[in-house]
Design an enzyme around this catalytic site. Structure first.
Site, PDB file in Angstrom:
ATOM      1  N   LYS A 111       0.910  -1.027   0.221  1.00 42.02           N
ATOM      2  CA  LYS A 111       0.075   0.196   0.164  1.00 42.02           C
ATOM      3  C   LYS A 111       0.824   1.330  -0.096  1.00 42.02           C
ATOM      4  CE  LYS A 111      -4.337  -1.872   1.626  1.00 42.02           C
ATOM      5  NZ  LYS A 111      -5.208  -2.197   2.683  1.00 42.02           N
ATOM      6  N   LYS A 192      -5.643 -10.490  -5.641  1.00 48.79           N
ATOM      7  CA  LYS A 192      -6.694 -10.856  -4.850  1.00 48.79           C
ATOM      8  C   LYS A 192      -8.015  -9.926  -5.252  1.00 48.79           C
ATOM      9  CE  LYS A 192      -6.848  -8.236  -0.586  1.00 48.79           C
ATOM     10  NZ  LYS A 192      -7.258  -7.973   0.601  1.00 48.79           N
ATOM     11  N   LYS A 195     -11.923  -4.227  -3.319  1.00 49.33           N
ATOM     12  CA  LYS A 195     -12.501  -3.022  -3.426  1.00 49.33           C
ATOM     13  C   LYS A 195     -11.852  -1.922  -3.900  1.00 49.33           C
ATOM     14  CE  LYS A 195     -12.802  -2.814   1.501  1.00 49.33           C
ATOM     15  NZ  LYS A 195     -13.551  -3.695   2.515  1.00 49.33           N
TER      16      LYS A 195
END
Ligand code: ADP
Ligand code: NA
Length: 324
Positions: A111, A192, A195
């Protein structure tokens, strides 16, 4: 009977991956265990969110929990920020954790991607997650396999605390199911389903309309061999659809492979789509009944009261152990 804790972030869309990898397991586990299921809103503010949007997302996730079959008579369902002990213990555990071990978390590395301006909350995120888990003397944490590393860190922190201060914390174990632990993106089946995918075709939202679900599955990336078989390595797209199909219907992957031996991708995808629609339709119907109902607020209030009693009692012990 075990004490169970798990949570999902209210960051907007709740995906089929969240459902098959986590929520479905939450429901299965609530009968025979002492389960806490949290809406982890403090985790979602690691990225900037609009305040009204966050409030709506929290409510939506609560409604989805209930619509999926979580029962407030069987499990404690609550909002993380309403139980103040989570943030308090989170700080104490941040003081136990090392920069090095936090920097090794792959989710943080993914991230932050070397970006220096990344929020500090994203870095200490796993200490708050450890707090969530340890606050309830949790034994089992049902999660998808992306969370395994965070549970290992939780164990390391618990062990360190127990050695340094006083034998306070129970050692939690991750509970990762064999199938559904990692539902992949429909457009890039080696990543994966998430969202945060910039391409909305990559994920199915639990609230997607039937025709949207059909379209997304129809355009799911597969391969050119034309054979429906399970091989994650060489056929990640078809394997992912087989897994989704199997979890949505309860039919084993082996049986599905036999059933589609002489079939083609078009037919197979159509059937997968119908299985997902059939799975989500009743959940969506119940969701729409719940979302504006005062029942939802009552359930969350009662959940907060139950969670708070346990959390505050444990926090007092932990503070005492540290000399606070
Ligand atoms: P997200 O990863 O979508 O941001 P969270 O971090 O809130 O969602 O994860 C909530 C739960 O859903 C965790 O137990 C996580 O492991 C699980 N989960 C998330 N995405 C997937 C996926 N694609 N497949 C299986 N489980 C998943
Ligand atoms: Na229970």
């Amino acid at each position: 009977m075990a004490t169970i804790f798990s949570g999902i972030k209210p960051t907007g869309v709740v995906t089929l991956g969240n459902y098959l990898g986590a929520m479905k397991q939450f429901v299965d586990l609530q009968d025979d265990n002492n389960a806490y299921y949290c809406i982890v809103d403090l985790h979602s503010i690691t990225v900037q969110l609009d305040r009204v949007e966050l409030m709506n997302n929290t409510r939506k996730l609560a409604a989805l929990y209930l619509a999926s079959g979580l029962d407030p008579e069987k499990a404690t369902i609550f909002v993380q920020s309403e139980v103040k002990a989570h943030a308090q213990l989170g700080w104490m555990l941040t003081c136990i954790a090392g920069m090095g071990e936090l920097g090794r978390m792959t989710q943080y590395k993914d991230k932050s991607q070397g970006n220096e301006n990344v929020g500090a909350g994203l870095f200490v995120y796993p200490t708050l997650m450890a707090s969530d888990i340890l606050l309830y003397n949790t034994e089992l944490v049902p999660v998808g396999d992306d969370q395994k590393q965070h549970i290992e860190l939780t164990r390391d922190l618990a062990e360190r605390f127990n050695k340094r201060y006083y034998e306070t914390f129970t050692m939690p174990e991750p509970l990762i199911q064999k199938e559904g632990a990692r539902i992949m993106s429909l457009t890039n089946p080696v990543k994966k389903m998430s969202k945060s995918d910039t391409n909305a075709k990559g994920y199915i939202s639990m609230l997607d309309e039937p025709n949207v679900i059909r379209k997304k599955i129809k355009s799911a990336v597969t391969d050119s061999s034309g054979v429906i078989s399970f091989d994650r390595e060489n056929k990640p797209g078809i394997s992912n659809l087989l897994e989704i199909y199997s979890l949505s219907t309860g039919t084993s992957i082996d049986d599905l492979v036999k059933q589609y031996e002489n079939s083609n991708y078009g037919t197979f995808k159509q059937d997968v789509a119908e299985a997902v629609v059939a799975l989500l339709e009743p959940i969506q119907a119940r969701y729409h009944e719940l979302i504006d109902s005062p029942e939802l607020d009552e359930i969350l209030d009662a959940g907060r009261a139950k969670a708070e009693t346990v959390a505050n009692k444990n926090l007092a012990k932990i503070e005492k152990a540290m000399g606070l």
